[in-house]
Design an enzyme around this catalytic site. Sequence first.
Site, mmCIF file in Angstrom:
data_model
loop_
_atom_site.group_PDB
_atom_site.id
_atom_site.type_symbol
_atom_site.label_atom_id
_atom_site.label_comp_id
_atom_site.label_asym_id
_atom_site.label_seq_id
_atom_site.Cartn_x
_atom_site.Cartn_y
_atom_site.Cartn_z
ATOM 1 N N ASP A 1 0.854 -1.195 0.000
ATOM 2 C CA ASP A 1 0.000 0.000 0.000
ATOM 3 C C ASP A 1 0.882 1.235 0.000
ATOM 4 O OD1 ASP A 1 -1.910 1.959 0.361
ATOM 5 O OD2 ASP A 1 -3.028 0.856 1.891
ATOM 6 N N ARG B 1 -0.313 4.402 -0.522
ATOM 7 C CA ARG B 1 -1.107 5.619 -0.333
ATOM 8 C C ARG B 1 -0.582 6.440 0.846
ATOM 9 N NH1 ARG B 1 -6.887 2.704 -0.207
ATOM 10 N NH2 ARG B 1 -5.608 1.227 0.967
#
EC number: 4.1.99.12
Length: 409
Positions: free
Chosen positions: A333, A335
């Site tokens: 991930d 983000r």
Amino acid sequence: MDTIKFDTIESAVEDIRQGKLVIVIDDEDRENEGDFIAAADHVTTEMINFITREARGLLCVAVTMERARELQLDPMVQRNTSQHETNFTVSVDAIAEGVTTGISVYDRATTIKMLGDPASHADSFSRPGHIFPLRAMDGGVLRRVGHTEAAVDLARLAGCSPVGLLCEILHDDGSMARLPELLKFKEKFGLKLITIKDLVAYRMQRNKLVERAVESKLPTAYGEFGLIAYESFIDHHNHMAFVKGDVSSGEPVLVRVHSQCATGDTFASLRCDCGNQLASALRMIEKEGRGVLVYLMQEGRGIGLINKLKAYNLQDEGFDTVEANEQLGFKADLRDYGIGAQILQDLGVRKMRLLTNNPKKVIGLEGYGLEIVERLPLEIAPNEVNQFYLETKRDKMGHMISCSCHKGH
């Protein structure tokens, strides 16, 4: 940490401007460590000698992405699996008069100062060496709440080159020094002690990553929302906020921070639960009569559409969603929630009831001074296509999912 009297950011910046060290501690939910930080411009042999004797950690130098490109400081590895995504480059030594092996305090001080000197260039350094540069994210602690970004931000705020020395502080027994020991360091050596959390708040009040571009009304199948488009100064992407009712009253607000998924949000892909989560969140906000959905352009958990489709192909070969990202050289991930936090701050949101299954999102938003008073699950019943995907998010990424998934595969 809230009961401790920390020094002000202004006082720490002034000390750095005067060539002093400061101690910077991050959040208990993250590394929970303290680092000595100074501006590279003011590094001396005495300072390096003090740090190596008293801190005992690894001497690193935080540089901007632009500076890393100028000096051709390439990543240390192509696939970064560091727990906190610490962005090491290849290590370096200065090529300069008086520098020998690179390890003496004189050699290391010279290397650090040259990393911050605009006159230095790529050929001013040999590789590998004894100093470890770190690439800070553009936007500093407003993008990533790490010591790397704090070092660059503090140097810049002090009017120095945006290059900072940092070194972890270890206890006498070799373990990481935590807050009680760091307070003793502060008193013993007369140093300022600040938190990255306070630095984030300081910068949030003075610097913006986004600005409102336009506001409109948007009737949808779920209800009518105010739609505000934001432009990012960092990546120049356009992000959106769907707003219902008064969200700036100070009362907790129902919030969903949703990252773009073109395949799921637009084309109703069965591979993921994104589109259904988006629809459910909008329905819940409409029913509540008050809330915000922040829509961030972070396709494919931050890896982009093309790489996401490559990951789909790998999943078809038997890899799960985490393994597919790793096969492509990405973390599970990528983000970040700094931009989303600034949008919420701009809207006047301070306390929220957060719609998420993702613990990283909780930590990511709390790091920017937003209080999450409640986490509400946003679970979607699995289908035969995405059940393994949801199991992987639960089992490997820690998503708080209690759906009718079965361990296995």
